[in-house]
Enzyme design. Structure first.
Site, mmCIF file in Angstrom:
data_model
loop_
_atom_site.group_PDB
_atom_site.id
_atom_site.type_symbol
_atom_site.label_atom_id
_atom_site.label_comp_id
_atom_site.label_asym_id
_atom_site.label_seq_id
_atom_site.Cartn_x
_atom_site.Cartn_y
_atom_site.Cartn_z
ATOM 1 N N LYS A 52 -52.558 -2.655 28.089
ATOM 2 C CA LYS A 52 -52.310 -3.461 29.281
ATOM 3 C C LYS A 52 -52.473 -4.952 28.961
ATOM 4 O O LYS A 52 -51.661 -5.779 29.385
ATOM 5 C CB LYS A 52 -53.260 -3.037 30.420
ATOM 6 N N GLN A 96 -60.555 0.258 35.235
ATOM 7 C CA GLN A 96 -60.082 1.382 34.412
ATOM 8 C C GLN A 96 -60.910 2.628 34.734
ATOM 9 O O GLN A 96 -62.132 2.618 34.630
ATOM 10 C CB GLN A 96 -60.196 1.009 32.916
ATOM 11 N N ASP A 119 -53.324 -1.747 41.332
ATOM 12 C CA ASP A 119 -53.231 -0.331 40.975
ATOM 13 C C ASP A 119 -52.866 0.515 42.200
ATOM 14 O O ASP A 119 -52.531 1.692 42.081
ATOM 15 C CB ASP A 119 -54.584 0.157 40.416
#
Ligand code: NAD
Length: 283
Positions: A52, A96, A119
């Site tokens: 990422k 994460q 997200d």
């Protein structure tokens, strides 16, 4: 049978994002910023975060990774999120997953400012997604929708079987397909007869994490197959949840693993972060 090439499409999307970022910098003095919170030393999480960060660099974003030890307190993570919520240079915040068991993941995700929730895991954004409203949709299912669009596959009126019902993959996938007017069937570990559902579907979207869960006898001729699963075999090979070799003989379209949905997920993270950054122009 046609391959749905996520690697190629993600590259194209990244080029478009890069051009838009240059424009944003030049005309508005805005550099999109992404903050990533990484807890513990799970190798897969570290790999994903590295990918990422690399993608952010490629398109010209500012990105920062907050690495924290496995035994970090709930409070410390929350403090970091509060700080990022206030930071005007940060447009997107990503935690994460998974977090260590002593951490209350729901609380952490709910603390992220929904306007920075790139997200799309905040219940506010998920609720908006369910209502078909403008929102940040989770990156993996959003990437699937982009892939379908690229290959002119319109879900409207199709019978779609989504296998896997997690909050980050299956449920938002089903919502996006329903919003696109598909008839959606959602299966999970307690589904009695999985084959009876997959067999009648025009499209099967699977995100479970079990190699060869979907075999050729479970699908009909001409089926569209979207394989979200990522599994590492003992011999080191990366495979999805579908028996690609056999199922591809019956499919009209199929995503490979790797090179299908995976690269699209990162491209959508960049796209969501760019979208969040653009709000700075009007705010
Ligand atoms: P999860 O463990 O949270 O959810 C798995 C889901 O599969 C659950 O709903 C469970 O009920 C269902 N399931 C389990 N066994 C089943 C069975 N035998 N039959 C039918 N359903 C069954 O996992 P997740 O986080 O949703 O991830 C699923 C897969 O997708 C994993 O392989 C993960 O690595 C992959 N993934 C890929 C991407 C990507 O970018 N391509 C992103 C996220 C997750």
């Amino acid at each position: 049978m046609k391959i749905l090439d996520g690697k190629k499409l993600s590259q194209k999307i990244k080029e478009q994002i890069k051009a838009e970022v240059e424009d944003l910098k030049q005309h508005h003095g805005i550099t999109p910023g992404l903050a990533v919170i990484l807890v513990g030393d799970d190798p897969a999480s570290h790999t994903y975060v590295k990918m990422k960060a690399k993608a952010c660099k490629e398109v010209g974003f500012y990105s920062i990774v907050h690495e924290m030890p496995d035994d970090i307190s709930q409070e410390k993570i929350e403090d970091t999120i509060k700080m990022m919520n206030k930071n005007p240079n940060i447009d997107g915040i990503l935690v994460q997953l998974p977090l260590p068991p002593h951490i209350d993941t729901t609380r952490i995700l709910e603390l992220i400012d929904p306007a920075k929730d790139v997200d799309g895991f905040h219940p506010y954004n998920f609720g908006r997604l369910m209502q078909g409203l403008e929102t940040f949709a989770p990156c993996t299912p959003l990437g699937v929708m982009e892939l379908l669009k690229e290959y002119s596959i319109n879900p409207q009126g199709l019978d779609v079987c989504v296998v896997g019902a997690s909050n980050i993959v299956g449920k938002p996938m089903a919502a996006l397909l329903l919003n696109a007017n598909a008839t959606v069937d959602i299966c999970h570990i307690y589904t009695k007869d999985l084959q009876s559902h997959t067999k009648r579907a025009d499209m099967v979207v699977v995100g479970v994490g079990k190699p060869s869960l979907i075999t050729a006898d479970m699908v009909k001729d001409g089926v569209i197959i979207i394989d979200i699963g990522i599994n590492r075999l003992d011999d080191g090979r990366l495979v999805g949840d579908v028996d690609f070799e056999e199922v591809s003989k019956k499919a009209s379209y199929i995503t490979p693993v790797p090179g299908g949905v995976g690269p699209m997920t990162i491209a959508m993270l960049l796209q969501n972060t760019l979208k969040a950054a653009k709000k700075r122009i009007t705010d």
